[in-house]
Design a protein around this motif. Structure first.
Motif, PDB file in Angstrom:
ATOM      1  N   MET A   1       0.924  -1.079   0.352  1.00 41.26           N
ATOM      2  CA  MET A   1      -0.143  -0.545   0.564  1.00 41.26           C
ATOM      3  C   MET A   1       0.668   0.795   0.404  1.00 41.26           C
ATOM      4  N   GLY A   2       0.780   2.015  -1.166  1.00 45.21           N
ATOM      5  CA  GLY A   2       1.122   3.571  -1.183  1.00 45.21           C
ATOM      6  C   GLY A   2       0.971   4.456  -1.851  1.00 45.21           C
ATOM      7  N   TYR A   3       2.127   5.033  -2.280  1.00 45.22           N
ATOM      8  CA  TYR A   3       1.711   6.377  -3.294  1.00 45.22           C
ATOM      9  C   TYR A   3       2.281   6.098  -4.364  1.00 45.22           C
ATOM     10  N   GLY A   4       3.497   5.433  -4.606  1.00 43.20           N
ATOM     11  CA  GLY A   4       4.190   5.325  -5.602  1.00 43.20           C
ATOM     12  C   GLY A   4       5.695   6.097  -5.898  1.00 43.20           C
ATOM     13  N   PHE A   5       5.947   6.240  -3.890  1.00 45.41           N
ATOM     14  CA  PHE A   5       7.365   7.224  -3.912  1.00 45.41           C
ATOM     15  C   PHE A   5       7.800   6.243  -2.570  1.00 45.41           C
ATOM     16  N   ASN A   6       8.847   5.652  -2.142  1.00 44.46           N
ATOM     17  CA  ASN A   6       9.246   5.435  -0.953  1.00 44.46           C
ATOM     18  C   ASN A   6      10.036   6.970  -0.077  1.00 44.46           C
ATOM     19  N   TYR A   7      10.267   7.315   1.304  1.00 40.62           N
ATOM     20  CA  TYR A   7      10.329   7.865   2.011  1.00 40.62           C
ATOM     21  C   TYR A   7      11.360   7.744   3.047  1.00 40.62           C
ATOM     22  N   LYS A   8      12.247   8.410   3.133  1.00 42.60           N
ATOM     23  CA  LYS A   8      12.979   7.886   4.181  1.00 42.60           C
ATOM     24  C   LYS A   8      13.012   9.234   5.700  1.00 42.60           C
ATOM     25  N   ILE A   9      12.446   9.509   7.438  1.00 39.35           N
ATOM     26  CA  ILE A   9      12.649   9.915   7.990  1.00 39.35           C
ATOM     27  C   ILE A   9      13.805  10.096   8.995  1.00 39.35           C
ATOM     28  N   VAL A  10      14.470  11.545   8.707  1.00 41.95           N
ATOM     29  CA  VAL A  10      15.274  11.350   8.733  1.00 41.95           C
ATOM     30  C   VAL A  10      15.734  12.033  10.505  1.00 41.95           C
ATOM     31  N   LYS A  11      14.374  12.519  10.965  1.00 44.85           N
ATOM     32  CA  LYS A  11      14.884  13.262  12.042  1.00 44.85           C
ATOM     33  C   LYS A  11      12.931  12.923  12.648  1.00 44.85           C
ATOM     34  N   ALA A  12      12.404  12.393  13.783  1.00 43.67           N
ATOM     35  CA  ALA A  12      10.925  12.129  13.669  1.00 43.67           C
ATOM     36  C   ALA A  12      10.504  13.269  14.431  1.00 43.67           C
ATOM     37  N   SER A  13      11.216  14.132  15.390  1.00 41.04           N
ATOM     38  CA  SER A  13      10.222  14.513  15.904  1.00 41.04           C
ATOM     39  C   SER A  13      10.762  16.242  15.273  1.00 41.04           C
ATOM     40  N   PRO A  14      10.058  17.354  16.138  1.00 39.14           N
ATOM     41  CA  PRO A  14      10.170  19.263  15.594  1.00 39.14           C
ATOM     42  C   PRO A  14      11.841  19.321  15.609  1.00 39.14           C
TER      43      PRO A  14
END
Length: 527
Positions: free
Chosen positions: A129-142
């Motif tokens: 399930m997705g949108y067609g792009f993958n992503y990376k969370i480099v920093k999870a908090s503000p």
């Protein structure tokens, strides 16, 4: 190679070998139990006594006994009365060790379940399930940092022009970078981790190298991921260097790897860079095939790729298949994970017969990908093979499981670990380049260079920092100055420094599915 090590993986065989309970959901409480269900702490009936019986309590009794029989750390599970926990999945979630690693992380962070239909679809077709792009969370908090890591060919994301390195700054009007309420975090997670198809999401991206923003509306869908991408060669003064981006050890990958290595062999490459920075794992047998295709028969003949170790109840026998334990070799034959691949099981695999390999890694490089590193590092020094890793510390998962179905749910619980030909397999803190300095971890040090993920260039671009460092190390034997590689893993993350309610921390099954080492009963003769 001895054919008993390899068996075709067919969907029909999978469904016939794994048990399911027709029509009974995991929360069905109406069917009366057909077997005794009284709980006595420390006493366990055989799991088969409850297998395939879909009443709530029978399912939990099956999970309790099955975990006691097959879980790698069965003696670290707190034995709870199944009747004391309402839900089947809630009870399963407690059937694991609560111990920590040396760095304070959970010893078992890979325990999950999912609907059987979705598991089969994911592994056989590569569909998620997705949108067609993958992503990376480099920093999870503000202030959060979430970047597109790569796009899937032929998807709406590509049509809309989404590119690697674009930063997600807003979803559906919620500020991804700065929002600090639980409601906002829930909204961000719901957008990034869609649970159903047909949902439109408005993404606002900040483009690479500028402050320009662009809004793109995408609709969630079942996306067929491409496991092998960007197969190419680079000409240098000292020979041709091959490159390929390997994203997933799933069924479609076998044919794509077969074709990629045939192409690279035809190009007479003298070195190979495998980009596994986002490869969370998959079929262990495929890692053994890949090891052979890289190193060839001269380097791998008569060697163990991995010796599988179950819990101490089964020193010599595989508890899943009942067969005597036999080590995995480096597999030199086509298995046929995908029966429609057009290649017959048993066909010889191509190989490059290299003396070294460069592997690009991050915290998303996990499980079967780490098994490849460890298996190749087990080749004796006398044969002269070298593994060089460029990037960051891998995730640290020397464990795996057999997905097991019961009552239309597939359960994944750690059942084995493994060691290479040299008898080594303790890398729960991951592998890291020799000059890695981030964090408090104690990873296994490997020849190579610590280089951060570079979102300013496309993958496969020779100017991209990791690929460029690999090429330079190949020619000079030296590394650039170490750059921080401590970015968080990018599918589900938690940030220990974040305040409650601030950190993106999705824990759906897709996350853990992407970070695993999988065997199935169809590989039973390899055990």
């Amino acid at each position: 190679m001895d054919n008993r090590f390899v068996k075709p993986l067919l969907v029909s065989a999978l469904t016939s070998l794994l048990f399911a309970c027709g029509g009974g959901g995991s929360n069905d409480t109406t069917t009366p139990p057909t077997t005794p269900t009284g709980w006595v702490a420390g006493e366990f009936a055989p799991s088969e006594q409850f297998k395939g019986q879909c009443a709530n309590l029978n399912q939990k009794n099956w999970l309790r006994s099955w975990s006691n029989e097959t879980y790698l750390w069965y003696d670290e599970i707190t034995d709870r009365d199944p009747a004391s926990i309402a839900g089947v999945i809630d009870y399963f979630d407690l059937l694991k060790t609560e111990e920590k690693t040396a760095s304070g992380a959970d010893k078992d962070n890979f325990h999950f379940s999912m609907p059987t239909s979705e598991w089969q679809q994911s592994q056989q077709s590569g569909s998620v399930m997705g949108y067609g792009f993958n992503y990376k969370i480099v920093k999870a908090s503000p202030p959060r940092e979430v970047y597109v890591s790569y796009t899937e060919p032929g998807t709406a994301a590509v049509t809309a022009g989404v590119q690697r390195g674009w930063q997600i700054v807003d979803v559906n009007g919620v500020d991804v970078v700065n929002a600090n309420t639980q409601a906002a975090v829930d909204a961000i997670n719901a957008a990034l981790f869609p649970s159903q198809t047909g949902v439109q999401t408005d993404f606002t991206f900040k483009l690479v190298g500028s402050n320009e923003e662009r809004m793109v509306t995408l609709t969630s869908a079942q996306i067929t991921q491409d496991p092998v991408m960007n197969v190419k060669t680079v000409s240098t003064t000292s020979g041709s260097v091959g490159y390929l981006q390997f994203n997933d050890h799933n069924a479609p990958a076998e044919r794509e790897l077969y074709d990629a290595f045939n192409y690279l062999a035809g190009q007479n490459v003298s070195d190979l860079v495998i980009d596994m920075r986002y490869n969370g794992g998959g079929y262990l047998a495929m890692a053994a095939q890949l090891g052979y295709m890289i190193a060839g028969s001269a380097n791998t003949s008569n060697l163990i790729f991995e010796r599988t170790i179950f819990n101490d109840k089964y020193p010599d026998t595989n508890p899943i298949t009942g067969n005597a334990l036999t080590p995995y070799p480096f597999i030199d034959e086509y298995i046929g994970f995908d029966p429609d691949s057009g290649i017959s099981a048993g066909a010889p695999l191509p190989s490059l017969d290299l003396e070294r390999v460069f592997i690009l890694t991050t915290g998303n490089t996990c499980s079967a990908s780490e098994a490849l590193i460890n298996g190749l590092r087990g080749i004796p020094q006398s044969r002269g093979f070298e593994v060089v890793i460029i990037g960051g510390k891998t995730c640290g998962k020397p464990y795996g499981f057999y997905p097991t179905d019961n009552c239309d749910t597939t359960f994944f619980t750690i059942q084995f670990t493994g060691v290479n030909n040299a008898g080594f397999g303790e890398y729960a803190e991951g592998f890291a380049p020799q000059n890695y300095t981030d964090g408090t971890f104690s990873p296994v040090r490997v020849t190579g260079c610590a280089v951060a993920d570079d979102f300013t260039h496309l993958l496969g671009d020779t100017s991209e920092a990791m690929f460029n460092a690999a090429l330079n190390y190949r020619s000079s034997g030296s590394c650039p100055a170490p750059t921080s590689t401590a970015g968080l893993k990018g599918y589900a993350v938690s940030d220990a420094s974040a305040q409650i309610g601030e950190s993106i921390s999705d824990e759906r099954w897709q996350t853990k599915l992407r970070n695993n080492r999988i065997m199935t009963p169809l590989n039973k003769e390899s055990q």
